[in-house]
Design a protein around this motif. Sequence first.
Motif, PDB file in Angstrom:
ATOM      1  N   THR A  85       9.483  25.851 -15.528  1.00 39.45           N
ATOM      2  CA  THR A  85      10.764  25.956 -14.837  1.00 39.45           C
ATOM      3  C   THR A  85      11.567  24.701 -15.157  1.00 39.45           C
ATOM      4  O   THR A  85      11.003  23.640 -15.421  1.00 39.45           O
ATOM      5  CB  THR A  85      10.591  26.076 -13.305  1.00 39.45           C
ATOM      6  N   ALA A  86      12.885  24.843 -15.109  1.00 44.48           N
ATOM      7  CA  ALA A  86      13.756  23.693 -15.386  1.00 44.48           C
ATOM      8  C   ALA A  86      14.950  23.739 -14.446  1.00 44.48           C
ATOM      9  O   ALA A  86      15.503  24.811 -14.187  1.00 44.48           O
ATOM     10  CB  ALA A  86      14.210  23.688 -16.836  1.00 44.48           C
ATOM     11  N   GLN A  87      15.329  22.576 -13.947  1.00 44.58           N
ATOM     12  CA  GLN A  87      16.496  22.437 -13.078  1.00 44.58           C
ATOM     13  C   GLN A  87      17.354  21.291 -13.590  1.00 44.58           C
ATOM     14  O   GLN A  87      16.840  20.323 -14.174  1.00 44.58           O
ATOM     15  CB  GLN A  87      16.074  22.146 -11.638  1.00 44.58           C
ATOM     16  N   ALA A  88      18.652  21.397 -13.334  1.00 42.91           N
ATOM     17  CA  ALA A  88      19.589  20.338 -13.734  1.00 42.91           C
ATOM     18  C   ALA A  88      20.293  19.791 -12.503  1.00 42.91           C
ATOM     19  O   ALA A  88      20.690  20.547 -11.614  1.00 42.91           O
ATOM     20  CB  ALA A  88      20.610  20.879 -14.722  1.00 42.91           C
ATOM     21  N   GLN A  99       0.881  17.191 -25.097  1.00 39.92           N
ATOM     22  CA  GLN A  99      -0.313  16.346 -25.035  1.00 39.92           C
ATOM     23  C   GLN A  99      -0.916  16.361 -23.631  1.00 39.92           C
ATOM     24  O   GLN A  99      -2.139  16.411 -23.474  1.00 39.92           O
ATOM     25  CB  GLN A  99       0.039  14.920 -25.449  1.00 39.92           C
ATOM     26  N   ALA A 100      -0.075  16.300 -22.610  1.00 46.07           N
ATOM     27  CA  ALA A 100      -0.574  16.345 -21.233  1.00 46.07           C
ATOM     28  C   ALA A 100      -1.241  17.684 -20.945  1.00 46.07           C
ATOM     29  O   ALA A 100      -2.277  17.740 -20.274  1.00 46.07           O
ATOM     30  CB  ALA A 100       0.575  16.088 -20.254  1.00 46.07           C
ATOM     31  N   ALA A 101      -0.642  18.778 -21.436  1.00 46.87           N
ATOM     32  CA  ALA A 101      -1.237  20.101 -21.232  1.00 46.87           C
ATOM     33  C   ALA A 101      -2.620  20.175 -21.870  1.00 46.87           C
ATOM     34  O   ALA A 101      -3.564  20.717 -21.285  1.00 46.87           O
ATOM     35  CB  ALA A 101      -0.324  21.179 -21.804  1.00 46.87           C
ATOM     36  N   ALA A 102      -2.760  19.618 -23.065  1.00 46.29           N
ATOM     37  CA  ALA A 102      -4.073  19.612 -23.721  1.00 46.29           C
ATOM     38  C   ALA A 102      -5.067  18.779 -22.919  1.00 46.29           C
ATOM     39  O   ALA A 102      -6.240  19.171 -22.769  1.00 46.29           O
ATOM     40  CB  ALA A 102      -3.939  19.074 -25.144  1.00 46.29           C
ATOM     41  N   HIS A 103      -4.619  17.652 -22.393  1.00 44.36           N
ATOM     42  CA  HIS A 103      -5.522  16.777 -21.631  1.00 44.36           C
ATOM     43  C   HIS A 103      -6.014  17.455 -20.362  1.00 44.36           C
ATOM     44  O   HIS A 103      -7.206  17.418 -20.048  1.00 44.36           O
ATOM     45  CB  HIS A 103      -4.801  15.478 -21.283  1.00 44.36           C
ATOM     46  N   PHE A 104      -5.107  18.088 -19.620  1.00 43.62           N
ATOM     47  CA  PHE A 104      -5.470  18.672 -18.330  1.00 43.62           C
ATOM     48  C   PHE A 104      -5.946  20.122 -18.443  1.00 43.62           C
ATOM     49  O   PHE A 104      -6.324  20.724 -17.435  1.00 43.62           O
ATOM     50  CB  PHE A 104      -4.286  18.608 -17.362  1.00 43.62           C
ATOM     51  N   GLY A 105      -5.923  20.691 -19.640  1.00 37.56           N
ATOM     52  CA  GLY A 105      -6.349  22.073 -19.806  1.00 37.56           C
ATOM     53  C   GLY A 105      -5.343  23.084 -19.298  1.00 37.56           C
ATOM     54  O   GLY A 105      -5.713  24.190 -18.888  1.00 37.56           O
ATOM     55  N   TYR A 106      -4.041  22.743 -19.347  1.00 32.55           N
ATOM     56  CA  TYR A 106      -2.986  23.652 -18.897  1.00 32.55           C
ATOM     57  C   TYR A 106      -2.588  24.572 -20.060  1.00 32.55           C
ATOM     58  O   TYR A 106      -2.560  24.151 -21.219  1.00 32.55           O
ATOM     59  CB  TYR A 106      -1.762  22.865 -18.425  1.00 32.55           C
ATOM     60  N   ALA A 107      -2.268  25.813 -19.717  1.00 29.15           N
ATOM     61  CA  ALA A 107      -1.809  26.751 -20.742  1.00 29.15           C
ATOM     62  C   ALA A 107      -0.488  26.264 -21.336  1.00 29.15           C
ATOM     63  O   ALA A 107       0.357  25.711 -20.632  1.00 29.15           O
ATOM     64  CB  ALA A 107      -1.640  28.143 -20.129  1.00 29.15           C
ATOM     65  N   TRP A 108      -0.330  26.484 -22.645  1.00 27.02           N
ATOM     66  CA  TRP A 108       0.848  25.972 -23.337  1.00 27.02           C
ATOM     67  C   TRP A 108       1.426  27.053 -24.243  1.00 27.02           C
ATOM     68  O   TRP A 108       0.726  27.596 -25.091  1.00 27.02           O
ATOM     69  CB  TRP A 108       0.489  24.738 -24.170  1.00 27.02           C
ATOM     70  N   ASP A 109       2.711  27.356 -24.053  1.00 25.67           N
ATOM     71  CA  ASP A 109       3.433  28.317 -24.873  1.00 25.67           C
ATOM     72  C   ASP A 109       4.730  27.652 -25.305  1.00 25.67           C
ATOM     73  O   ASP A 109       5.680  27.546 -24.532  1.00 25.67           O
ATOM     74  CB  ASP A 109       3.708  29.599 -24.069  1.00 25.67           C
ATOM     75  N   GLU A 110       4.769  27.200 -26.543  1.00 29.18           N
ATOM     76  CA  GLU A 110       5.923  26.440 -27.043  1.00 29.18           C
ATOM     77  C   GLU A 110       7.213  27.242 -26.942  1.00 29.18           C
ATOM     78  O   GLU A 110       8.265  26.719 -26.558  1.00 29.18           O
ATOM     79  CB  GLU A 110       5.686  26.032 -28.504  1.00 29.18           C
ATOM     80  N   ARG A 111       7.143  28.532 -27.270  1.00 28.46           N
ATOM     81  CA  ARG A 111       8.347  29.353 -27.229  1.00 28.46           C
ATOM     82  C   ARG A 111       8.875  29.486 -25.805  1.00 28.46           C
ATOM     83  O   ARG A 111      10.088  29.448 -25.585  1.00 28.46           O
ATOM     84  CB  ARG A 111       8.050  30.737 -27.818  1.00 28.46           C
ATOM     85  N   HIS A 112       7.939  29.615 -24.852  1.00 31.12           N
ATOM     86  CA  HIS A 112       8.352  29.724 -23.448  1.00 31.12           C
ATOM     87  C   HIS A 112       9.056  28.437 -22.997  1.00 31.12           C
ATOM     88  O   HIS A 112      10.075  28.483 -22.292  1.00 31.12           O
ATOM     89  CB  HIS A 112       7.131  30.010 -22.582  1.00 31.12           C
ATOM     90  N   ILE A 113       8.541  27.293 -23.415  1.00 35.92           N
ATOM     91  CA  ILE A 113       9.186  26.012 -23.082  1.00 35.92           C
ATOM     92  C   ILE A 113      10.590  25.962 -23.675  1.00 35.92           C
ATOM     93  O   ILE A 113      11.569  25.597 -23.001  1.00 35.92           O
ATOM     94  CB  ILE A 113       8.339  24.829 -23.599  1.00 35.92           C
ATOM     95  N   ASP A 114      10.718  26.324 -24.944  1.00 38.60           N
ATOM     96  CA  ASP A 114      12.026  26.288 -25.607  1.00 38.60           C
ATOM     97  C   ASP A 114      13.010  27.232 -24.930  1.00 38.60           C
ATOM     98  O   ASP A 114      14.182  26.877 -24.708  1.00 38.60           O
ATOM     99  CB  ASP A 114      11.872  26.659 -27.079  1.00 38.60           C
ATOM    100  N   ASP A 115      12.554  28.443 -24.609  1.00 36.87           N
ATOM    101  CA  ASP A 115      13.447  29.408 -23.962  1.00 36.87           C
ATOM    102  C   ASP A 115      13.929  28.882 -22.609  1.00 36.87           C
ATOM    103  O   ASP A 115      15.102  29.060 -22.243  1.00 36.87           O
ATOM    104  CB  ASP A 115      12.724  30.747 -23.773  1.00 36.87           C
ATOM    105  N   THR A 116      13.020  28.252 -21.867  1.00 40.61           N
ATOM    106  CA  THR A 116      13.377  27.715 -20.549  1.00 40.61           C
ATOM    107  C   THR A 116      14.443  26.634 -20.674  1.00 40.61           C
ATOM    108  O   THR A 116      15.433  26.616 -19.925  1.00 40.61           O
ATOM    109  CB  THR A 116      12.127  27.151 -19.855  1.00 40.61           C
TER     110      THR A 116
END
Length: 597
Positions: free
Chosen positions: A461-464, A418-435
């Motif tokens: 990107t994701a960090q723990a 939802q935030a990506a849609a609001h700000f016009g950021y590119a969104w790739d669901e598969r890329h998010i899941d893979d990350t």
Amino acid sequence: MNDTVPPQFRGEPLRTLIDFASTGAAGSIRLRGAFGAPRQVLAAQTLDAVRPVLDAAQALAQQGHWCVGYVRYEAAPAFDASLSVHAANAADASEGPLAWFGVYHEMLPWPEPAPEAEVRVDWQAGIAQAEFERSLTEIHRAIADGEVYQVNYTAPLQGRVQGSAHDLFLALLRAQPGGFAACIDTGEEHVLSVSPELFFDWRDDRMLTRPMKGTAPRGATPEQDQALAAALAASAKERAENVMIVDLIRNDLSRVARPFSVRVPRLFQLQSLPSVWQMTSDVEALTREGTTLADVFAALFPCGSVTGAPKVSAMRLIRALEPAPRGVYCGAVGVLQPGGAATFNVPIRTVTLRGHAARCGIGSGITSGATAADEWQEWRHKRAFLDRASQPFELLETLALADGVLRHADAHRARMRQAAAHFGYAWDERHIDDTLNQLVRQHPAGLWRVRLLLTAQGQATAQAFAMPAAPARVRLQLAPSAFEAADSEFVRFKTTRRAHYDALAPTAPGVFDTLLWNRHGEITECTRGNIAVLQGGRWLTPALHCGLLAGVGRDHWLREGRLSEAVLRLDDLRRAEGLAFINSLRGWIDAELETSP
């Protein structure tokens, strides 16, 4: 020089970009392209040179050239000596030609996307709230005395830019898309306009103007957003403000219109922009034979939406209250196409650069019903496009990873989408899941705080980070003053832009977080999570329209029925039977307030 070869392939930088939306008029199409160095420059340094520059630009367009440029607000007396403006001051950031047009043989393709370069602007308000309130008092006096019906009062913001003008323009365009945008490089200054307002579109003998007057903020939820739009559409004050300017423009347009051809086919239309709703109306006419571009400017300039009514009296008051020239802001920025069709915007949402010094005006129409508090908030809403563009930011989600399982992963992913849609950021669901899946495989056991980030280009990107167990009980402190950013999109959506929260982070030993409240005295949230208040045996959490993030944990407990939404005020804290700090990362934690409001 062969103008059919794009300048970026000749080693010559693209100097000017235009992205003008179609106006909807017959023959109007989207104009999106680029220009290199102009083959000729038309510039008016004095008032008596302004009309000849417009005549020359029109003649060259009719001969098959493109002309792109601007007319400054201070050029108004070139068309009517009774219009009051500040004299241009060479020491002022707005100094420059009163009118400037670059002449080009051909419009080139919009440049291919390049890797984004970081650009930052530190903005400083050009007016204090106390001075703003004094000016409104003077405007209300003038309205009560019958001098004016409405005055468009403005003030400049000043800033220092780190980065290039073109990168700032592209950031502004992402923040305020879909209007009448231009990046003009004169060699001495850059004009970066992302205005949503059409001044006029004139092709053949058909003239369309679309004044914009009437504003409301966007809502925190789809339901609230539609309610705010409906309230704007029904507002007697906003409709009166709009129709005053429509009547002024009808009168102005009649100077160059054929008899009985002026009409208003659309009145009180709502236009959705990223941070505000705006009200527009269309005024059309057929122009008389022999009308020139200079005649059109003499009839319409400056646009009534940025002066007020009556125009002569309003501009006289503007000259008295505003301390410096407006410059290109509130003038006109436009394009003349080969053949002569002319489209100009009203350059609101416009930044001018001279070196690293930036200037941007913000204003609103003041009527008898305007209040200082509401107008000051409107200015805050209108400058939101600057806040978006002036510092890079990423979308952010913080998740708990417990023994290889991401808590509420679907809800966090949906909120980032939802935030990506609001700000016009590119969104790739598969890329998010893979990350996320890669991170989970790397941390199969233990308790971890996961920080998921998304750039405007859609790179995730994701960090723990190892996380201790949540405490059983925490202490909260109350914010010492109202949270000014409560109506910001950087509150409604979670991003790395968190300075407004960080400024209120607790520093006293043993205090876990700060409880925030808005200018209406309503409780909103903490800086790192939501709040729950036990009242009458029921757990309540502040409603979204009070100005807060829709926390994933908050939504979970609302769906479960453990929480209910309510408007909670500071006084309710005295009567609270219990408090809890809540978020998806740490869960539900009992809390106590360190000090009473």
